[in-house]
Design a protein around this motif. Structure first.
Motif, PDB file in Angstrom:
ATOM      1  N   THR A 242       0.390  -0.979  -0.369  1.00 42.69           N
ATOM      2  CA  THR A 242       0.127   0.123  -0.091  1.00 42.69           C
ATOM      3  C   THR A 242       0.187   1.447  -0.058  1.00 42.69           C
ATOM      4  OG1 THR A 242      -1.844   1.143   1.671  1.00 42.69           O
ATOM      5  CG2 THR A 242      -0.302  -0.037   2.872  1.00 42.69           C
ATOM      6  N   SER A 243       0.250   2.378  -0.506  1.00 46.28           N
ATOM      7  CA  SER A 243       0.972   3.610  -0.641  1.00 46.28           C
ATOM      8  C   SER A 243      -0.281   4.919  -1.052  1.00 46.28           C
ATOM      9  CB  SER A 243       1.900   3.327  -2.102  1.00 46.28           C
ATOM     10  OG  SER A 243       1.743   4.816  -2.027  1.00 46.28           O
ATOM     11  N   THR A 244       0.264   5.752  -0.316  1.00 44.40           N
ATOM     12  CA  THR A 244      -1.026   6.808  -0.608  1.00 44.40           C
ATOM     13  C   THR A 244      -0.313   7.735  -1.878  1.00 44.40           C
ATOM     14  OG1 THR A 244       1.108   8.680   0.922  1.00 44.40           O
ATOM     15  CG2 THR A 244      -0.984   7.175   1.868  1.00 44.40           C
ATOM     16  N   ASP A 245       1.183   7.540  -1.886  1.00 43.99           N
ATOM     17  CA  ASP A 245       1.466   8.467  -3.648  1.00 43.99           C
ATOM     18  C   ASP A 245       1.859   7.776  -4.275  1.00 43.99           C
ATOM     19  OD1 ASP A 245       4.138   7.920  -2.382  1.00 43.99           O
ATOM     20  OD2 ASP A 245       4.997   9.428  -1.750  1.00 43.99           O
ATOM     21  N   GLY A 246       1.811   6.207  -4.675  1.00 43.62           N
ATOM     22  CA  GLY A 246       2.445   6.196  -5.792  1.00 43.62           C
ATOM     23  C   GLY A 246       3.666   5.891  -5.766  1.00 43.62           C
ATOM     24  N   ILE A 247       4.372   6.171  -4.984  1.00 45.64           N
ATOM     25  CA  ILE A 247       6.497   6.265  -4.397  1.00 45.64           C
ATOM     26  C   ILE A 247       7.070   5.394  -3.568  1.00 45.64           C
ATOM     27  CG2 ILE A 247       8.105   7.650  -4.004  1.00 45.64           C
ATOM     28  CD1 ILE A 247       6.696   9.620  -5.384  1.00 45.64           C
ATOM     29  N   ALA A 248       6.435   5.451  -1.757  1.00 51.98           N
ATOM     30  CA  ALA A 248       6.858   5.082  -0.932  1.00 51.98           C
ATOM     31  C   ALA A 248       6.156   3.650  -0.820  1.00 51.98           C
ATOM     32  CB  ALA A 248       6.810   5.786   0.401  1.00 51.98           C
ATOM     33  N   TRP A 249       6.370   2.799   0.146  1.00 48.49           N
ATOM     34  CA  TRP A 249       5.085   1.654  -0.028  1.00 48.49           C
ATOM     35  C   TRP A 249       5.774   0.432   0.487  1.00 48.49           C
ATOM     36  CZ3 TRP A 249       1.522   0.817  -3.901  1.00 48.49           C
ATOM     37  CH2 TRP A 249       1.429   1.746  -4.698  1.00 48.49           C
ATOM     38  N   THR A 250       4.627  -0.438   1.851  1.00 50.53           N
ATOM     39  CA  THR A 250       4.408  -0.377   3.036  1.00 50.53           C
ATOM     40  C   THR A 250       3.718  -2.078   2.996  1.00 50.53           C
ATOM     41  OG1 THR A 250       2.716   0.528   4.246  1.00 50.53           O
ATOM     42  CG2 THR A 250       5.332   1.375   4.177  1.00 50.53           C
ATOM     43  N   LEU A 251       4.382  -2.786   2.643  1.00 52.85           N
ATOM     44  CA  LEU A 251       3.309  -4.183   3.436  1.00 52.85           C
ATOM     45  C   LEU A 251       1.920  -4.477   3.704  1.00 52.85           C
ATOM     46  CD1 LEU A 251       3.369  -7.036   2.392  1.00 52.85           C
ATOM     47  CD2 LEU A 251       4.350  -7.961   4.762  1.00 52.85           C
ATOM     48  N   ASP A 252       0.952  -4.472   2.968  1.00 55.07           N
ATOM     49  CA  ASP A 252      -0.493  -4.297   3.893  1.00 55.07           C
ATOM     50  C   ASP A 252      -1.016  -5.728   4.044  1.00 55.07           C
ATOM     51  OD1 ASP A 252      -3.318  -2.607   4.003  1.00 55.07           O
ATOM     52  OD2 ASP A 252      -3.321  -4.139   2.953  1.00 55.07           O
ATOM     53  N   ARG A 253      -0.983  -7.159   3.549  1.00 57.38           N
ATOM     54  CA  ARG A 253      -1.168  -8.038   3.640  1.00 57.38           C
ATOM     55  C   ARG A 253      -0.327  -8.823   3.254  1.00 57.38           C
ATOM     56  NH1 ARG A 253      -7.686  -7.211   2.728  1.00 57.38           N
ATOM     57  NH2 ARG A 253      -6.496  -5.255   3.060  1.00 57.38           N
ATOM     58  N   GLU A 254      -0.536 -10.544   3.246  1.00 59.86           N
ATOM     59  CA  GLU A 254       0.171 -11.125   2.686  1.00 59.86           C
ATOM     60  C   GLU A 254      -1.027 -12.383   2.890  1.00 59.86           C
ATOM     61  OE1 GLU A 254       3.336 -12.453   5.925  1.00 59.86           O
ATOM     62  OE2 GLU A 254       4.870 -11.349   4.520  1.00 59.86           O
ATOM     63  N   GLY A 255      -1.114 -13.726   1.391  1.00 62.58           N
ATOM     64  CA  GLY A 255      -1.785 -14.612   1.130  1.00 62.58           C
ATOM     65  C   GLY A 255      -3.003 -14.009   0.724  1.00 62.58           C
ATOM     66  N   ALA A 256      -2.796 -12.992  -0.015  1.00 68.10           N
ATOM     67  CA  ALA A 256      -4.448 -11.955  -0.045  1.00 68.10           C
ATOM     68  C   ALA A 256      -4.362 -12.401  -2.203  1.00 68.10           C
ATOM     69  CB  ALA A 256      -4.128 -10.972   0.326  1.00 68.10           C
ATOM     70  N   GLY A 257      -4.044 -12.890  -2.133  1.00 65.45           N
ATOM     71  CA  GLY A 257      -3.752 -13.056  -3.915  1.00 65.45           C
ATOM     72  C   GLY A 257      -3.167 -11.380  -4.430  1.00 65.45           C
ATOM     73  N   SER A 258      -3.091 -12.093  -5.680  1.00 62.97           N
ATOM     74  CA  SER A 258      -1.916 -11.015  -7.430  1.00 62.97           C
ATOM     75  C   SER A 258      -4.114 -10.582  -7.374  1.00 62.97           C
ATOM     76  CB  SER A 258      -1.876 -12.027  -8.221  1.00 62.97           C
ATOM     77  OG  SER A 258      -3.222 -12.531  -8.980  1.00 62.97           O
ATOM     78  N   THR A 259      -4.795 -10.203  -7.042  1.00 66.44           N
ATOM     79  CA  THR A 259      -5.848  -9.324  -7.750  1.00 66.44           C
ATOM     80  C   THR A 259      -6.226  -8.874  -7.017  1.00 66.44           C
ATOM     81  OG1 THR A 259      -6.688 -10.837  -9.280  1.00 66.44           O
ATOM     82  CG2 THR A 259      -8.668  -9.060  -8.840  1.00 66.44           C
ATOM     83  N   VAL A 260      -6.487  -7.659  -6.779  1.00 70.88           N
ATOM     84  CA  VAL A 260      -6.937  -6.509  -5.760  1.00 70.88           C
ATOM     85  C   VAL A 260      -7.833  -6.133  -6.085  1.00 70.88           C
ATOM     86  CG1 VAL A 260      -5.015  -5.139  -5.830  1.00 70.88           C
ATOM     87  CG2 VAL A 260      -6.598  -4.589  -3.370  1.00 70.88           C
ATOM     88  N   ILE A 261      -9.096  -5.084  -4.997  1.00 74.40           N
ATOM     89  CA  ILE A 261     -10.438  -4.443  -6.344  1.00 74.40           C
ATOM     90  C   ILE A 261     -11.158  -3.481  -5.119  1.00 74.40           C
ATOM     91  CG2 ILE A 261     -12.142  -4.283  -7.701  1.00 74.40           C
ATOM     92  CD1 ILE A 261     -11.256  -6.981  -8.846  1.00 74.40           C
ATOM     93  N   TRP A 262     -10.888  -2.346  -5.542  1.00 79.51           N
ATOM     94  CA  TRP A 262     -11.923  -1.195  -4.151  1.00 79.51           C
ATOM     95  C   TRP A 262     -12.924  -1.699  -4.464  1.00 79.51           C
ATOM     96  CZ3 TRP A 262     -11.639   0.860   0.108  1.00 79.51           C
ATOM     97  CH2 TRP A 262     -12.456   1.572   0.382  1.00 79.51           C
ATOM     98  N   ASN A 263     -13.544  -2.465  -3.723  1.00 78.54           N
ATOM     99  CA  ASN A 263     -14.984  -2.709  -3.854  1.00 78.54           C
ATOM    100  C   ASN A 263     -16.556  -1.382  -2.757  1.00 78.54           C
ATOM    101  OD1 ASN A 263     -15.871  -2.971  -0.824  1.00 78.54           O
ATOM    102  ND2 ASN A 263     -16.310  -5.409  -1.067  1.00 78.54           N
ATOM    103  N   GLY A 264     -16.053  -0.314  -2.734  1.00 80.33           N
ATOM    104  CA  GLY A 264     -16.408   0.414  -1.844  1.00 80.33           C
ATOM    105  C   GLY A 264     -16.777   0.561  -0.557  1.00 80.33           C
ATOM    106  N   SER A 265     -15.900  -0.187   0.174  1.00 79.49           N
ATOM    107  CA  SER A 265     -16.139  -0.011   0.941  1.00 79.49           C
ATOM    108  C   SER A 265     -14.561  -1.206   1.967  1.00 79.49           C
ATOM    109  CB  SER A 265     -16.671  -1.192   1.833  1.00 79.49           C
ATOM    110  OG  SER A 265     -17.557  -2.073   1.555  1.00 79.49           O
ATOM    111  N   ASP A 266     -14.112  -1.649   1.079  1.00 77.16           N
ATOM    112  CA  ASP A 266     -12.846  -2.367   1.639  1.00 77.16           C
ATOM    113  C   ASP A 266     -12.375  -2.606   0.029  1.00 77.16           C
ATOM    114  OD1 ASP A 266     -11.142  -3.712   2.998  1.00 77.16           O
ATOM    115  OD2 ASP A 266     -12.586  -5.614   3.363  1.00 77.16           O
TER     116      ASP A 266
END
Length: 344
Positions: A242-266
């Motif tokens: 995860t990142s707020t600016d696309g430059i500095a990144w930190t680990l958000d979670r493991e084992g979540a899969g390679s697909t991530v989509i924002w569904n409006g609440s999560d």
């Protein structure tokens, strides 16, 4: 550079196909700064491994990627306008992107679809992801030899390549020299990420700058999403960063899969094997492969009860909710075949 070709009319069941051929933009070349992805070399094997459901064989690497849209906001409405005031002079537009460069557009909230582009240069003509913000649809395109390109549209049916593609060799190279797995907008910034963990950012969706990678090896980023004030990317090792600016990144979670989509609440991955895109009180997703490709639509918040609304020429990897100038969809402004398909 732009292209309009192969317009096809679809209603709830396909009723007609109309064709238009014009030239399109195309071809990226160049070497990856680290180790370039070799996906193009294995394209045939991967395609053969896929089933009619559109899902890859477990032993084959998937590179269909996904796009993102900002999904539902308060009141089961769209957040995909990303602060863009539609106004009375604009109309809602939904765009679908996918394999073989297939692009489709709908102006009745996904009930009727018209094909506005189909590139046929095999694996290189792959849209892995896309989204809409501030009056611009942005597509993450594989490009020649998987070197990547960003392709944009203000109206949803005419497209401009910003980087070299298979059909336009005079454009500048994509700054990362890699394919993009997805692109998203938030915090006044566009972020595109993909092959070998390469990342690029843009203030306007048109001028792109390469950023430092946060992965140590050629680990691919398959998807990019924005929500809740931050970007999240999904990697091949099933980690989300995860990142707020696309430059500095930190680990958000493991084992979540390679697909991530924002569904409006999560942030979510695939649901029942589907990449579901939500916006304006709608949920749509693509299924199938080649002649079996489909688009499904429902007005249910949980995506249940979806019905088939279109049969695109190839599988869809992304659906983006946006809007365009109403004047761009007047009969005289549209190509005749597209106007006929849309009923203008």
């Amino acid at each position: 550079s732009l292209e309009l070709s192969h317009f096809s009319a679809f209603t709830h069941l396909p009723t007609m196909r109309l064709f238009l051929s014009l030239a399109f933009v195309g071809g990226i070349s160049g070497a990856c700064g680290d180790s370039a992805s070799t996906e193009a070399d294995a394209a045939t094997e991967r395609d053969a491994a896929r089933t009619d459901s559109g899902a890859p064989d477990a032993s084959a690497e998937t590179d269909a990627g996904t796009g993102d849209d900002t999904g539902f906001d308060t009141g089961f409405d769209t957040g995909s306008d990303a602060g863009f005031d539609a106004g009375e002079d604009r109309i809602p537009v939904v765009v679908a992107y996918g394999w073989q460069g297939v692009r489709m557009v709908s102006i009745d909230e996904g009930q009727t679809w018209c094909e506005t582009g189909l590139m046929v240069d095999d694996h290189d003509d792959l849209f892995r992801g896309g989204t809409f913000a501030n009056g611009l649809f942005v597509g993450a395109h594989a490009g020649q030899n998987n070197r990547g390109a960003i392709i944009v549209s203000a109206d949803g049916y005419t497209w401009e390549a910003l980087h070299r593609t298979n059909f336009e060799g005079e454009l500048p190279e994509n700054p990362t020299r890699q394919w993009y797995g997805g692109v998203a907008f938030g915090n006044d910034t566009w972020v595109a990420a993909g092959g070998c963990g390469q990342i690029a950012t843009s203030p306007d969706g048109r001028s792109w700058t390469q950023q430092e990678r946060f992965v140590d090896s050629c680990l691919h980023i398959r998807s990019v999403a924005f929500g809740d004030g931050r970007f999240v990317v999904g990697l091949d090792d099933d980690t989300w960063w995860t990142s707020t600016d696309g430059i500095a990144w930190t680990l958000d979670r493991e084992g979540a899969g390679s697909t991530v989509i924002w569904n409006g609440s999560d942030f979510v991955g695939e649901v029942d094997g589907q990449r579901q895109w939500r916006g304006r009180g709608l949920c749509m997703y693509g299924q199938g492969w080649n002649d079996n490709a489909r688009i499904f639509r429902t007005e249910s918040a949980d995506c249940s009860g979806a019905v088939e609304v279109a049969r695109p020429a190839h599988s869809v990897t992304t659906i983006a909710y946006g809007n365009a100038l109403a004047s761009d969809y007047e009969r005289g402004a549209l190509p005749d075949e597209l106007a006929d398909c849309l009923g203008r």
